[in-house]
Scaffold this active site. Structure first.
Site, short mmCIF file in Angstrom:
data_model
loop_
_atom_site.label_atom_id
_atom_site.label_comp_id
_atom_site.label_asym_id
_atom_site.label_seq_id
_atom_site.Cartn_x
_atom_site.Cartn_y
_atom_site.Cartn_z
N GLU A 56 -8.72 0.77 -2.96
CA GLU A 56 -9.50 0.81 -1.71
C GLU A 56 -10.43 2.00 -1.76
O GLU A 56 -9.99 3.11 -2.09
CB GLU A 56 -8.57 0.97 -0.52
N HIS A 60 1.03 6.14 2.06
CA HIS A 60 1.78 7.07 2.92
C HIS A 60 3.00 7.67 2.24
O HIS A 60 3.62 8.58 2.80
CB HIS A 60 2.05 6.42 4.27
N HIS A 85 -5.61 3.77 -1.46
CA HIS A 85 -6.92 4.12 -0.92
C HIS A 85 -7.22 5.58 -1.28
O HIS A 85 -6.54 6.49 -0.78
CB HIS A 85 -6.89 3.93 0.61
N ASN A 128 0.85 -1.19 0.00
CA ASN A 128 0.00 0.00 0.00
C ASN A 128 0.90 1.25 0.00
O ASN A 128 1.74 1.41 0.89
CB ASN A 128 -0.90 -0.06 1.25
N ARG A 132 -9.27 8.29 -0.48
CA ARG A 132 -10.23 8.68 0.57
C ARG A 132 -11.04 9.87 0.12
O ARG A 132 -10.60 10.67 -0.71
CB ARG A 132 -9.47 9.03 1.86
N THR A 166 -8.17 3.40 8.79
CA THR A 166 -9.42 2.64 8.72
C THR A 166 -9.61 1.86 10.01
O THR A 166 -8.98 0.83 10.23
CB THR A 166 -9.41 1.69 7.50
N ARG A 219 -6.72 12.86 1.53
CA ARG A 219 -5.61 13.22 2.43
C ARG A 219 -4.26 12.65 1.95
O ARG A 219 -3.22 13.15 2.32
CB ARG A 219 -5.90 12.79 3.87
N GLU A 243 -11.13 -9.33 3.13
CA GLU A 243 -9.84 -8.99 3.73
C GLU A 243 -10.08 -8.86 5.22
O GLU A 243 -10.89 -8.03 5.67
CB GLU A 243 -9.29 -7.69 3.14
N HIS A 286 -3.57 -4.71 7.85
CA HIS A 286 -3.69 -3.52 8.70
C HIS A 286 -2.78 -3.64 9.91
O HIS A 286 -2.97 -4.52 10.75
CB HIS A 286 -5.12 -3.23 9.16
N1 PXP Z 1 -5.86 -3.26 4.13
C1 PXP Z 1 -6.81 -2.30 4.20
C2 PXP Z 1 -8.17 -2.64 3.73
C3 PXP Z 1 -6.49 -1.00 4.66
O1 PXP Z 1 -7.44 -0.07 4.72
C4 PXP Z 1 -5.15 -0.72 5.01
C5 PXP Z 1 -4.78 0.66 5.43
O2 PXP Z 1 -5.02 1.55 4.41
C6 PXP Z 1 -4.21 -1.74 4.91
C7 PXP Z 1 -4.59 -3.02 4.49
C8 PXP Z 1 -2.77 -1.53 5.23
O3 PXP Z 1 -2.64 -1.16 6.56
P1 PXP Z 1 -1.24 -0.62 7.05
O4 PXP Z 1 -0.99 0.66 6.29
O5 PXP Z 1 -1.45 -0.40 8.50
O6 PXP Z 1 -0.22 -1.66 6.75
#
Ligand code: PXP
Length: 290
Positions: free
Chosen positions: A111, A51, A84, A48, A86, A142, A90, A192, A235
């Site tokens: 996402e 960030h 994602h 992902n 949003r 999330t 952001r 998921e 997550h």
């Molecule tokens: N899976 C989903 C559905 C999420 O919303 C997120 C966070 O955006 C992640 C995985 C990844 O989480 P993390 O950034 O904490 O590794």
């Protein structure tokens, strides 16, 4: 061992993981959790890149570019890229999603919240998959899974429209059988499982709670698999917490973001992803840590 994680956490998790093998009545003995084979099929890693965009947006320019990070992640062993979009933009922005779709050859996991705006963008983007997540403006990330059981009627038309466009549908849910059943009922392809509670317990070094969350995740993964759903998880996962989740046989994909991007500050993205990959592979082969 990364500098920001204490060795004690690894010991606590491993102890909890081993103790599952001693449990007689919860149906999750280690030799059942791990297949009779010594090696489980390779598990996919979705990275992902949200960030990277958070960092870029802090200065309002173009650097660092999340699409450049996505290319690097793929070269480092990511099997797919997650982003994602949003409602408040952001981190990832509309143009990032467009560029990810245009430039990547690997699967893109979009996402999104189940809103009309996001549905329209997803149908225009046509990603490989959409992962529908709950979204609240005031949350930092999330928090918690989607209440599929409570919102089946609202979610079903969104799922149907995305599926009609040949987009695979994933629902981000708590490891809860009622949510899994509801996801199957409205036609999701994938669930998921939210690993946030497990990861919080890892950070709190609470071995009893770690164990009980692992049991919950293991049982949910089995239940979803038995219902014909593909099972993903994610997550909050880190080097310290990934292995027991990676070892759950039915989980075929992990999605990991914040930790990898944070760790990249210290080691670079390629080594961070490489180490995560090795930990996942070690867990799948019942092997040792790297
Ligand atoms: N899976 C989903 C559905 C999420 O919303 C997120 C966070 O955006 C992640 C995985 C990844 O989480 P993390 O950034 O904490 O590794």
């Amino acid at each position: 061992m990364s500098s920001n994680e204490r060795p004690v956490e690894v010991n606590e998790i491993n102890a909890a993981w081993s103790r599952r093998g001693a449990s007689k009545d919860n149906g999750t003995r280690k030799d059942q959790v791990l297949s009779a084979e010594t090696r489980l099929p390779r598990q996919r890693l979705g990275v992902n890149v949200d960030h990277v965009a958070t960092l870029r947006n802090a200065r309002g320019g173009h650097h660092p570019d999340p699409i450049r990070a996505a290319h690097l992640a793929v070269a480092a062993g990511a099997d797919g890229i997650t982003a994602h979009l949003r409602e408040d933009r952001r981190h990832i922005r509309d143009d990032d999603m467009r560029r990810l779709k245009a430039e990547l050859t690997c699967p893109l996991n979009f996402e999104m919240a189940a809103t009309n705006e996001m549905l329209a963008i997803a149908l225009q983007t046509l990603p490989h998959a959409c992962c529908i997540v709950p979204e609240r403006r005031e949350e930092r990330t999330t928090e918690g899974g989607l209440d599929v059981a409570g919102a089946r009627n609202a979610l079903k038309p969104v799922v149907d429209q995305l599926k009609n466009a040949s987009i695979r549908i994933s629902l981000f849910i708590e490891p809860d059988p009622a949510q899994i059943d509801a996801a199957a009922m409205i036609g999701a392809d994938i669930v998921e499982l939210h690993t946030g509670s497990y990861c919080e317990n890892v950070l709190a070094v609470d071995s009893a709670a770690i164990q009980s969350e692992l049991v919950r995740l293991t049982e949910a993964a089995r239940h979803a698999d038995a219902r014909g759903l593909e099972v993903h998880a994610g997550h909050g996962l880190t080097f310290n917490s990934v292995e027991p989740v990676a070892a759950i046989p039915q989980i075929v994909e992990l999605n990991i973001g914040h930790f990898l991007i944070g760790e990249a500050v210290f080691s670079g993205l390629t080594p961070a992803i490489g180490r995560m990959r090795r930990l996942m592979d070690a867990a799948r082969s019942m092997g040792a840590d790297d």
